[in-house]
Design a protein around this motif. Structure first.
Motif, PDB file in Angstrom:
ATOM      1  N   ALA A 129       0.811  -1.220   0.000  1.00  0.00           N
ATOM      2  CA  ALA A 129       0.000   0.000   0.000  1.00  0.00           C
ATOM      3  C   ALA A 129       0.845   1.271   0.000  1.00  0.00           C
ATOM      4  N   LYS A 130       2.096   1.169  -0.364  1.00  0.00           N
ATOM      5  CA  LYS A 130       2.966   2.347  -0.360  1.00  0.00           C
ATOM      6  C   LYS A 130       2.954   3.078  -1.690  1.00  0.00           C
ATOM      7  N   GLY A 131       2.094   2.648  -2.589  1.00  0.00           N
ATOM      8  CA  GLY A 131       1.940   3.356  -3.845  1.00  0.00           C
ATOM      9  C   GLY A 131       3.133   3.170  -4.763  1.00  0.00           C
ATOM     10  N   GLY A 132       3.256   4.078  -5.700  1.00  0.00           N
ATOM     11  CA  GLY A 132       4.337   4.029  -6.660  1.00  0.00           C
ATOM     12  C   GLY A 132       4.254   5.249  -7.546  1.00  0.00           C
ATOM     13  N   SER A 133       4.879   5.190  -8.690  1.00  0.00           N
ATOM     14  CA  SER A 133       4.859   6.319  -9.604  1.00  0.00           C
ATOM     15  C   SER A 133       3.422   6.652 -10.002  1.00  0.00           C
ATOM     16  N   ASN A 134       2.993   7.854  -9.639  1.00  0.00           N
ATOM     17  CA  ASN A 134       1.657   8.386  -9.959  1.00  0.00           C
ATOM     18  C   ASN A 134       0.523   7.770  -9.146  1.00  0.00           C
ATOM     19  N   TYR A 135       0.854   6.937  -8.147  1.00  0.00           N
ATOM     20  CA  TYR A 135      -0.177   6.352  -7.285  1.00  0.00           C
ATOM     21  C   TYR A 135       0.148   6.665  -5.831  1.00  0.00           C
ATOM     22  N   PRO A 136      -0.823   7.158  -5.065  1.00  0.00           N
ATOM     23  CA  PRO A 136      -0.531   7.618  -3.704  1.00  0.00           C
ATOM     24  C   PRO A 136      -0.196   6.507  -2.721  1.00  0.00           C
ATOM     25  N   ASP A 137       0.641   6.849  -1.762  1.00  0.00           N
ATOM     26  CA  ASP A 137       0.968   5.994  -0.626  1.00  0.00           C
ATOM     27  C   ASP A 137      -0.194   6.070   0.358  1.00  0.00           C
ATOM     28  N   LEU A 138      -0.733   4.934   0.743  1.00  0.00           N
ATOM     29  CA  LEU A 138      -1.889   4.909   1.653  1.00  0.00           C
ATOM     30  C   LEU A 138      -1.478   4.683   3.100  1.00  0.00           C
ATOM     31  N   THR A 139      -0.191   4.689   3.388  1.00  0.00           N
ATOM     32  CA  THR A 139       0.289   4.408   4.742  1.00  0.00           C
ATOM     33  C   THR A 139       0.876   5.631   5.430  1.00  0.00           C
ATOM     34  N   ASP A 140       0.829   6.794   4.779  1.00  0.00           N
ATOM     35  CA  ASP A 140       1.571   7.951   5.302  1.00  0.00           C
ATOM     36  C   ASP A 140       0.698   8.997   5.989  1.00  0.00           C
ATOM     37  N   ASP A 141      -0.597   8.702   6.157  1.00  0.00           N
ATOM     38  CA  ASP A 141      -1.507   9.657   6.814  1.00  0.00           C
ATOM     39  C   ASP A 141      -1.672  10.959   6.038  1.00  0.00           C
ATOM     40  N   ASP A 142      -1.322  10.956   4.754  1.00  0.00           N
ATOM     41  CA  ASP A 142      -1.484  12.141   3.920  1.00  0.00           C
ATOM     42  C   ASP A 142      -2.560  11.829   2.894  1.00  0.00           C
ATOM     43  N   TRP A 143      -3.719  12.463   3.052  1.00  0.00           N
ATOM     44  CA  TRP A 143      -4.879  12.091   2.250  1.00  0.00           C
ATOM     45  C   TRP A 143      -5.348  13.251   1.392  1.00  0.00           C
ATOM     46  N   ILE A 144      -5.678  12.946   0.148  1.00  0.00           N
ATOM     47  CA  ILE A 144      -6.157  13.988  -0.761  1.00  0.00           C
ATOM     48  C   ILE A 144      -7.638  14.269  -0.535  1.00  0.00           C
ATOM     49  N   TRP A 145      -8.431  13.202  -0.333  1.00  0.00           N
ATOM     50  CA  TRP A 145      -9.876  13.357  -0.178  1.00  0.00           C
ATOM     51  C   TRP A 145     -10.330  13.083   1.244  1.00  0.00           C
ATOM     52  N   GLY A 146      -9.426  13.025   2.188  1.00  0.00           N
ATOM     53  CA  GLY A 146      -9.778  12.749   3.577  1.00  0.00           C
ATOM     54  C   GLY A 146      -9.510  11.305   3.932  1.00  0.00           C
ATOM     55  N   GLY A 147      -8.983  11.087   5.131  1.00  0.00           N
ATOM     56  CA  GLY A 147      -8.548   9.745   5.512  1.00  0.00           C
ATOM     57  C   GLY A 147      -9.404   9.041   6.538  1.00  0.00           C
ATOM     58  N   GLY A 148     -10.504   9.639   6.965  1.00  0.00           N
ATOM     59  CA  GLY A 148     -11.411   8.932   7.860  1.00  0.00           C
ATOM     60  C   GLY A 148     -12.067   7.783   7.104  1.00  0.00           C
ATOM     61  N   PRO A 149     -12.478   6.721   7.802  1.00  0.00           N
ATOM     62  CA  PRO A 149     -13.075   5.574   7.095  1.00  0.00           C
ATOM     63  C   PRO A 149     -14.312   5.939   6.287  1.00  0.00           C
ATOM     64  N   GLU A 150     -15.100   6.904   6.773  1.00  0.00           N
ATOM     65  CA  GLU A 150     -16.282   7.314   6.011  1.00  0.00           C
ATOM     66  C   GLU A 150     -15.876   7.936   4.682  1.00  0.00           C
ATOM     67  N   LYS A 151     -14.845   8.794   4.722  1.00  0.00           N
ATOM     68  CA  LYS A 151     -14.365   9.439   3.504  1.00  0.00           C
ATOM     69  C   LYS A 151     -13.772   8.416   2.540  1.00  0.00           C
ATOM     70  N   ILE A 152     -13.002   7.481   3.081  1.00  0.00           N
ATOM     71  CA  ILE A 152     -12.389   6.454   2.238  1.00  0.00           C
ATOM     72  C   ILE A 152     -13.469   5.585   1.601  1.00  0.00           C
ATOM     73  N   ALA A 153     -14.500   5.225   2.372  1.00  0.00           N
ATOM     74  CA  ALA A 153     -15.601   4.414   1.841  1.00  0.00           C
ATOM     75  C   ALA A 153     -16.304   5.145   0.700  1.00  0.00           C
ATOM     76  N   GLN A 154     -16.473   6.460   0.865  1.00  0.00           N
ATOM     77  CA  GLN A 154     -17.117   7.231  -0.203  1.00  0.00           C
ATOM     78  C   GLN A 154     -16.254   7.244  -1.465  1.00  0.00           C
ATOM     79  N   THR A 155     -14.947   7.438  -1.276  1.00  0.00           N
ATOM     80  CA  THR A 155     -14.037   7.440  -2.428  1.00  0.00           C
ATOM     81  C   THR A 155     -14.058   6.097  -3.133  1.00  0.00           C
ATOM     82  N   LEU A 156     -14.056   5.004  -2.360  1.00  0.00           N
ATOM     83  CA  LEU A 156     -14.128   3.677  -2.959  1.00  0.00           C
ATOM     84  C   LEU A 156     -15.437   3.471  -3.723  1.00  0.00           C
ATOM     85  N   THR A 157     -16.498   4.012  -3.190  1.00  0.00           N
ATOM     86  CA  THR A 157     -17.814   3.805  -3.795  1.00  0.00           C
ATOM     87  C   THR A 157     -17.961   4.554  -5.108  1.00  0.00           C
TER      88      THR A 157
END
Length: 293
Positions: A129-157
């Protein structure tokens, strides 16, 4: 009439063939090998009758046992669903906060979420989950659309810049290519942005360039990234003051981003995953960075 020749050493008959002075013995196949071949042929014939075997156009012979890999897999899936039903029902009925407060349930969520992540997300974000070229790292607590589970669920949906009617929409304009900024302005604001995350890049030699870049930033970039350049999760605008970069934090890469723009994409998962699976995956991803919403 040929006279049978007997090898004087072994006492066995020969075939009559000679190669380089060596006579070939007429050695019979070992009885054990013959019995094994007979047994395997008999087993094969029996298996043709017991299991699905021969294609018959659009169908096939079903076999006397009426068993195949599809039915075995279906039975395994039903068994797995039955085993998961208890804790999945809990996840479905409980809030995100209630689930996170239940450590035993969260242990199961992390285990299942890890599998879901590997099957659906690892291709872009990596198995760690550390991402790569042009894909975000999901382990660094740095979120573009918000990192709360509700926000992540919305992004996934709904995805990001996807075909979903409620998709999150975010785009970095091409300020240079579309001639909103000239070449010098792009260079100046890039130097300023780089200095925000790495103050060591601000030197006596480029301080004037950075000051000009600050002015460009205030008139061009604050609408999305904010006056403090901390970003805005509602717009999908990243924080420019930390060391976390999706496309890279070198001066040239920042110049390329400002000049040509960026538009990330993330597919929507609401047609592939169930709402409960999305909830589990959101909780798992959130736990990777241990971020509080």
């Amino acid at each position: 009439m040929d006279v049978e020749e007997i090898d004087p050493v072994t006492g066995r008959k020969t075939t009559g063939h000679i190669w380089n002075g060596i006579r070939e013995l007429d050695t019979p196949i070992p009885r054990g090998v013959l019995l094994f071949l007979i047994a395997t042929h008999l087993f094969a014939v029996l298996w043709w009758f017991l299991m699905p075997t021969w294609p018959l156009g659009a169908t096939y012979t079903k076999g006397l046992l009426h068993e195949d890999q599809r039915t075995a897999v279906e039975a395994s899936l039903r068994e797995g669903e039955s085993a998961r039903a208890g804790w999945m029902d809990k996840v479905k009925s409980m809030s995100f906060d209630e689930i996170r407060a239940d450590e035993k349930l969260m242990a199961t969520v992390r285990s299942s979420g890890h599998q879901l992540f590997g099957d659906n997300c690892a291709a872009c974000h990596g198995r760690d989950a550390k991402g790569g070229s042009n894909y975000p790292d999901l382990t660094d607590d740095d979120w573009i659309w918000g990192g709360g589970p509700e926000k992540i669920a919305q992004t996934l949906t709904v995805g990001v810049n996807s075909g979903h009617p409620d998709s999150r929409v975010g785009q970095m304009p091409a300020f240079g290519r579309d001639e909103m900024l000239d070449r010098q302005q792009v260079s100046d604001v890039a130097a300023y942005v780089q200095s925000l995350s790495d103050p060591s890049k601000s030197t006596a030699e480029n301080i004037e360039e950075i000051d000009k870049g600050r002015e460009v930033f205030q008139t061009t970039c604050v609408a999305c990234h904010g006056k403090e350049a901390k970003g805005d999760p509602e717009l999908g605008a990243p924080n420019l003051t930390d060391q976390h970069w999706i496309y890279g934090g070198s001066l040239q890469t920042i110049i390329d981003t400002i000049h040509g723009g960026r538009e990330g994409h993330m597919p929507t998962w609401d047609e592939r995953l169930t709402p409960v699976e999305i909830k589990v995956l959101a909780l798992y991803v959130n736990s990777l960075g241990q971020m509080e919403p």
